[in-house]
Design a protein around this motif. Structure first.
Motif, PDB file in Angstrom:
ATOM      1  N   LEU A 394      82.441  40.516 -22.375  1.00 24.57           N
ATOM      2  CA  LEU A 394      83.789  40.244 -21.891  1.00 24.57           C
ATOM      3  C   LEU A 394      84.780  39.905 -23.018  1.00 24.57           C
ATOM      4  CD1 LEU A 394      83.100  38.064 -18.549  1.00 24.57           C
ATOM      5  CD2 LEU A 394      83.708  40.671 -18.814  1.00 24.57           C
ATOM      6  N   THR A 395      85.974  40.233 -22.871  1.00 27.51           N
ATOM      7  CA  THR A 395      87.026  39.722 -23.768  1.00 27.51           C
ATOM      8  C   THR A 395      87.989  38.592 -22.860  1.00 27.51           C
ATOM      9  OG1 THR A 395      87.125  41.862 -24.781  1.00 27.51           O
ATOM     10  CG2 THR A 395      88.933  40.291 -25.286  1.00 27.51           C
ATOM     11  N   LEU A 396      87.683  37.352 -23.422  1.00 24.62           N
ATOM     12  CA  LEU A 396      88.313  36.323 -22.778  1.00 24.62           C
ATOM     13  C   LEU A 396      89.464  35.770 -23.535  1.00 24.62           C
ATOM     14  CD1 LEU A 396      85.377  33.958 -21.969  1.00 24.62           C
ATOM     15  CD2 LEU A 396      86.311  35.705 -20.555  1.00 24.62           C
ATOM     16  N   ALA A 397      90.636  35.553 -22.659  1.00 20.77           N
ATOM     17  CA  ALA A 397      92.105  34.971 -23.322  1.00 20.77           C
ATOM     18  C   ALA A 397      91.638  33.657 -23.551  1.00 20.77           C
ATOM     19  CB  ALA A 397      93.185  35.278 -22.460  1.00 20.77           C
ATOM     20  N   SER A 398      92.848  32.876 -24.190  1.00 22.46           N
ATOM     21  CA  SER A 398      92.710  31.509 -24.325  1.00 22.46           C
ATOM     22  C   SER A 398      92.661  30.712 -22.834  1.00 22.46           C
ATOM     23  CB  SER A 398      93.844  30.940 -25.131  1.00 22.46           C
ATOM     24  OG  SER A 398      93.958  29.582 -25.107  1.00 22.46           O
ATOM     25  N   GLY A 399      91.939  29.797 -22.535  1.00 15.99           N
ATOM     26  CA  GLY A 399      91.918  29.137 -21.503  1.00 15.99           C
ATOM     27  C   GLY A 399      91.036  29.779 -20.368  1.00 15.99           C
ATOM     28  N   GLU A 400      90.250  30.931 -20.599  1.00 18.24           N
ATOM     29  CA  GLU A 400      89.786  31.714 -19.490  1.00 18.24           C
ATOM     30  C   GLU A 400      88.105  31.496 -19.676  1.00 18.24           C
ATOM     31  OE1 GLU A 400      92.243  35.758 -18.269  1.00 18.24           O
ATOM     32  OE2 GLU A 400      90.748  36.013 -19.976  1.00 18.24           O
ATOM     33  N   GLU A 401      87.413  31.561 -18.451  1.00 19.25           N
ATOM     34  CA  GLU A 401      86.127  31.449 -18.495  1.00 19.25           C
ATOM     35  C   GLU A 401      85.396  32.780 -17.970  1.00 19.25           C
ATOM     36  OE1 GLU A 401      87.908  27.767 -18.714  1.00 19.25           O
ATOM     37  OE2 GLU A 401      87.888  29.122 -16.740  1.00 19.25           O
ATOM     38  N   ALA A 402      83.885  32.955 -18.439  1.00 16.89           N
ATOM     39  CA  ALA A 402      83.296  34.432 -17.975  1.00 16.89           C
ATOM     40  C   ALA A 402      82.652  33.751 -16.734  1.00 16.89           C
ATOM     41  CB  ALA A 402      82.397  34.622 -18.889  1.00 16.89           C
ATOM     42  N   ILE A 403      82.947  34.562 -15.453  1.00 17.96           N
ATOM     43  CA  ILE A 403      82.216  34.126 -14.341  1.00 17.96           C
ATOM     44  C   ILE A 403      81.584  35.433 -13.805  1.00 17.96           C
ATOM     45  CG2 ILE A 403      83.175  33.613 -11.953  1.00 17.96           C
ATOM     46  CD1 ILE A 403      85.544  32.701 -12.996  1.00 17.96           C
ATOM     47  N   LEU A 404      80.325  35.123 -13.328  1.00 17.55           N
ATOM     48  CA  LEU A 404      79.410  36.001 -12.693  1.00 17.55           C
ATOM     49  C   LEU A 404      79.330  35.876 -11.206  1.00 17.55           C
ATOM     50  CD1 LEU A 404      77.129  38.142 -13.148  1.00 17.55           C
ATOM     51  CD2 LEU A 404      75.561  36.281 -13.124  1.00 17.55           C
ATOM     52  N   VAL A 405      79.431  37.078 -10.431  1.00 15.43           N
ATOM     53  CA  VAL A 405      79.721  36.967  -9.078  1.00 15.43           C
ATOM     54  C   VAL A 405      78.480  37.592  -8.346  1.00 15.43           C
ATOM     55  CG1 VAL A 405      80.847  37.852  -6.970  1.00 15.43           C
ATOM     56  CG2 VAL A 405      82.131  37.232  -8.810  1.00 15.43           C
ATOM     57  N   LEU A 406      77.688  36.790  -7.746  1.00 17.68           N
ATOM     58  CA  LEU A 406      76.491  37.284  -7.056  1.00 17.68           C
ATOM     59  C   LEU A 406      76.291  37.030  -5.611  1.00 17.68           C
ATOM     60  CD1 LEU A 406      74.040  35.515  -9.509  1.00 17.68           C
ATOM     61  CD2 LEU A 406      74.755  37.728  -9.655  1.00 17.68           C
ATOM     62  N   GLN A 407      75.501  37.687  -4.814  1.00 12.77           N
ATOM     63  CA  GLN A 407      75.380  37.698  -3.566  1.00 12.77           C
ATOM     64  C   GLN A 407      73.977  36.875  -3.093  1.00 12.77           C
ATOM     65  OE1 GLN A 407      75.168  41.161  -0.916  1.00 12.77           O
ATOM     66  NE2 GLN A 407      74.929  42.465  -2.631  1.00 12.77           N
ATOM     67  N   ARG A 408      73.899  36.176  -1.989  1.00 15.49           N
ATOM     68  CA  ARG A 408      72.626  35.681  -1.473  1.00 15.49           C
ATOM     69  C   ARG A 408      71.836  36.638  -0.778  1.00 15.49           C
ATOM     70  NH1 ARG A 408      72.893  31.277   3.213  1.00 15.49           N
ATOM     71  NH2 ARG A 408      70.585  30.705   3.502  1.00 15.49           N
ATOM     72  N   GLY A 409      70.554  36.454  -0.930  1.00 16.64           N
ATOM     73  CA  GLY A 409      69.496  37.289  -0.513  1.00 16.64           C
ATOM     74  C   GLY A 409      68.674  37.859  -1.686  1.00 16.64           C
ATOM     75  N   PRO A 410      68.082  39.022  -1.534  1.00 11.53           N
ATOM     76  CA  PRO A 410      68.074  40.028  -0.604  1.00 11.53           C
ATOM     77  C   PRO A 410      67.666  39.550   0.789  1.00 11.53           C
ATOM     78  CG  PRO A 410      66.468  41.093  -2.068  1.00 11.53           C
ATOM     79  CD  PRO A 410      67.154  39.578  -2.692  1.00 11.53           C
ATOM     80  N   LEU A 411      68.076  39.876   1.816  1.00 13.43           N
ATOM     81  CA  LEU A 411      67.625  39.636   3.091  1.00 13.43           C
ATOM     82  C   LEU A 411      68.309  40.873   4.093  1.00 13.43           C
ATOM     83  CD1 LEU A 411      66.152  38.001   5.047  1.00 13.43           C
ATOM     84  CD2 LEU A 411      68.457  36.770   5.600  1.00 13.43           C
ATOM     85  N   GLY A 412      67.242  41.739   4.490  1.00  9.88           N
ATOM     86  CA  GLY A 412      67.410  42.667   5.592  1.00  9.88           C
ATOM     87  C   GLY A 412      68.036  43.840   4.704  1.00  9.88           C
ATOM     88  N   ASP A 413      67.750  43.924   3.514  1.00  9.05           N
ATOM     89  CA  ASP A 413      68.672  45.186   2.507  1.00  9.05           C
ATOM     90  C   ASP A 413      67.465  46.062   2.354  1.00  9.05           C
ATOM     91  OD1 ASP A 413      69.499  46.909   0.810  1.00  9.05           O
ATOM     92  OD2 ASP A 413      70.321  45.138  -0.566  1.00  9.05           O
ATOM     93  N   PRO A 414      67.314  47.364   2.955  1.00 10.77           N
ATOM     94  CA  PRO A 414      66.388  48.463   2.981  1.00 10.77           C
ATOM     95  C   PRO A 414      66.243  49.114   1.507  1.00 10.77           C
ATOM     96  CG  PRO A 414      68.358  49.224   4.008  1.00 10.77           C
ATOM     97  CD  PRO A 414      68.424  47.806   3.878  1.00 10.77           C
ATOM     98  N   SER A 415      67.297  48.608   0.706  1.00 14.81           N
ATOM     99  CA  SER A 415      67.042  49.198  -0.984  1.00 14.81           C
ATOM    100  C   SER A 415      66.287  48.144  -1.501  1.00 14.81           C
ATOM    101  CB  SER A 415      68.467  49.466  -1.314  1.00 14.81           C
ATOM    102  OG  SER A 415      69.245  48.121  -1.540  1.00 14.81           O
ATOM    103  N   GLN A 416      66.186  47.069  -1.021  1.00 13.64           N
ATOM    104  CA  GLN A 416      65.344  46.068  -1.917  1.00 13.64           C
ATOM    105  C   GLN A 416      63.947  45.769  -1.266  1.00 13.64           C
ATOM    106  OE1 GLN A 416      66.744  44.332  -4.750  1.00 13.64           O
ATOM    107  NE2 GLN A 416      68.461  45.800  -4.404  1.00 13.64           N
ATOM    108  N   SER A 417      62.858  45.771  -2.346  1.00  9.15           N
ATOM    109  CA  SER A 417      61.428  45.660  -1.977  1.00  9.15           C
ATOM    110  C   SER A 417      61.063  44.063  -1.986  1.00  9.15           C
ATOM    111  CB  SER A 417      60.608  46.616  -2.478  1.00  9.15           C
ATOM    112  OG  SER A 417      60.684  46.454  -3.995  1.00  9.15           O
ATOM    113  N   GLY A 418      61.651  43.473  -2.727  1.00  7.41           N
ATOM    114  CA  GLY A 418      61.429  42.119  -2.977  1.00  7.41           C
ATOM    115  C   GLY A 418      62.058  41.230  -2.019  1.00  7.41           C
ATOM    116  N   GLY A 419      61.603  39.842  -2.021  1.00  6.30           N
ATOM    117  CA  GLY A 419      62.148  38.809  -1.048  1.00  6.30           C
ATOM    118  C   GLY A 419      63.307  38.060  -1.820  1.00  6.30           C
TER     119      GLY A 419
END
Length: 450
Positions: A394-419
């Protein structure tokens, strides 16, 4: 990977739709490790009339492993919430169970002894729903251990577990993996409670996968439970959306058949309904429960105001409650996580309420305000880390932070085999990839927000 910019600032009222934490935050061990967080005796029992008389370290002890405790007669039962490899293959078969309950002989409280272990099925763990009680019916006489059932892997059994522990050294399985179900799988549960009324025994569970999350069963014959009623207490308007308390769902419940007080002759359930507060139900006829009333949270959290002078809306989070011996009152405990509130603003004008974990350093102590580009990283579990861009891209400007967005789970997602993986593992993913903060989108099944 989708990228957006957002600003996060502290505010006075939010719902728990999103969880936002600094990636550099470290967990507070609380009741593990040091004495901090424990109820400690003073040696002479003066403080709180509490005196430690005995101690035992169970086999395989580890931080964050014991989820609940129950006691009956000369024995205590400790819920093993799941070994570190709970979701993995059963390399040792029945000799290495994923989770279950330690049985402790406490006949001499000063010298407790571990005497047995009751294993749960593969990929299945107990939570905060352990209880031992005596039931006396036409179909069963003896002591019953009940444990709720949650998943730690794909081969789990949901519902609840019943064991005959009349002889704790030789427990007998009565029923495993029974509960309300969708298709062939019983729903996961987080808590369970047993009581007897007359010649009939009943069990209530918290249903994690249904809006009607109060499930009541007849267990007069514990080998053949029968669902008799289920309720969604939000049908009685227990939530307080005006205070942004939208996560209104069952967490725990107890039932007491009273012989004194205003409800003498009746069996009363007190349901800890998270943001919905504490709810009273008349379950004298469990097939037809009657709503009696519920508590409301004050517009300004009185404890927070008294202790800190900060005027904010309450967190809600009704966690667990018990009636007093004289049936005049109940004692309730809220599981509050953070005194701060947060608001997310995106560059397209969107605003989203958020909360912070209680085990991470508050945002205001590190940044006060987060501002910067976001990268979506899916579930952010350990196995996903190789597919998520490093923050250095990422290219950050002054005063910016790098932020990662994730989601809870997986739960009930047929595309995922793991818990599903732990929130702490998702936070660790952000740390390892160099992000300043992580946002985790919540999807608490059964919550008003979906």
């Amino acid at each position: 990977m989708k990228r957006n910019r957002l600003t996060t600032c502290l505010i006075g009222a939010v719902t728990a739709a999103l969880l936002l934490v600094p990636a550099s935050a470290t967990a507070h061990k609380g009741q593990h490790g040091t004495d901090d967080g424990h109820l400690l005796g003073t040696g002479d029992g003066d403080w709180g009339k509490i005196e430690k008389v005995g101690q035992l370290e169970v086999s395989g002890a580890a931080d964050d492993l014991i989820a609940d405790v129950a006691a009956f007669g000369d024995y205590a039962y400790l819920a093993n919430w799941g070994e570190a490899d709970c979701a993995g293959p059963e390399t040792g078969g029945v000799n290495t169970p994923d989770s279950g309950a330690w049985v402790i002989d406490i006949s001499d409280p000063a010298n407790p002894v571990e005497v047995n272990f009751i294993p749960m099925p593969q990929d299945t763990r107990p939570g905060e729903g352990m209880q031992v009680t005596h039931i006396e019916t036409a179909k069963f006489s003896g002591e019953v251990l009940v444990m709720n059932a949650e998943a730690c892997g794909k081969n789990y059994k949901g519902g609840f577990m019943l064991y005959d522990v009349t002889n704790p050294l030789k427990p007998v399985k009565l029923k495993e993996g029974f509960g309300d179900r969708t298709g062939s799988d019983a729903h996961q549960t987080h808590s369970a409670f047993v009581w007897q009324s007359g010649d009939t025994a009943y069990l209530v569970t918290q249903d994690e996968e249904d809006l009607a999350d109060v499930d009541i069963f007849d267990i007069t014959n514990p080998r053949r439970p029968r669902l008799v009623s289920e309720l969604n207490l939000n049908d009685y308007d227990v939530a307080q959306p005006s205070l942004n308390l939208g996560d209104s769902d069952l967490h725990d419940m107890t039932v007491k058949c009273m012989t004194t007080g205003a409800y003498a002759g009746k069996c009363i359930m007190i349901a800890s309904y998270w943001d919905g507060g504490y709810v009273l139900l008349d379950v004298t006829d469990p097939a037809n429960p009657i709503f009696l009333g519920d508590t409301d949270y004050a517009a300004i959290d009185p404890e927070l105001l008294e202790q800190t002078g900060i005027a904010l809306t309450p967190e809600g989070n009704a966690h667990q409650a018990e009636f007093t011996a004289d049936n005049q009152f109940f004692i309730g405990t809220d599981e509050d996580f953070s005194p701060y509130r947060a608001l997310l603003r995106t560059d397209d004008g969107g605003e989203y309420a958020a909360g912070e974990f209680g085990w991470t350093v508050p945002i205001n102590e590190l940044y006060g305000e987060l501002n910067g580009p976001t990268v979506y990283g899916g579930y952010g579990c350990p196995a996903d880390r190789g597919s998520i861009p490093n923050a250095s891209t990422l290219t950050l400007a002054s005063g910016e932070e790098a932020i990662l967005v994730l989601q809870r789970g997986p739960l009930g997602d047929p595309s995922q085999s793991g818990g599903a993986c732990f929130f702490s593992e998702k936070v660790e993913t952000a740390q390892l990839l160099g992000y300043d903060a992580v946002i985790i989108a919540n999807h608490h099944t059964g919550a008003l927000g979906g």
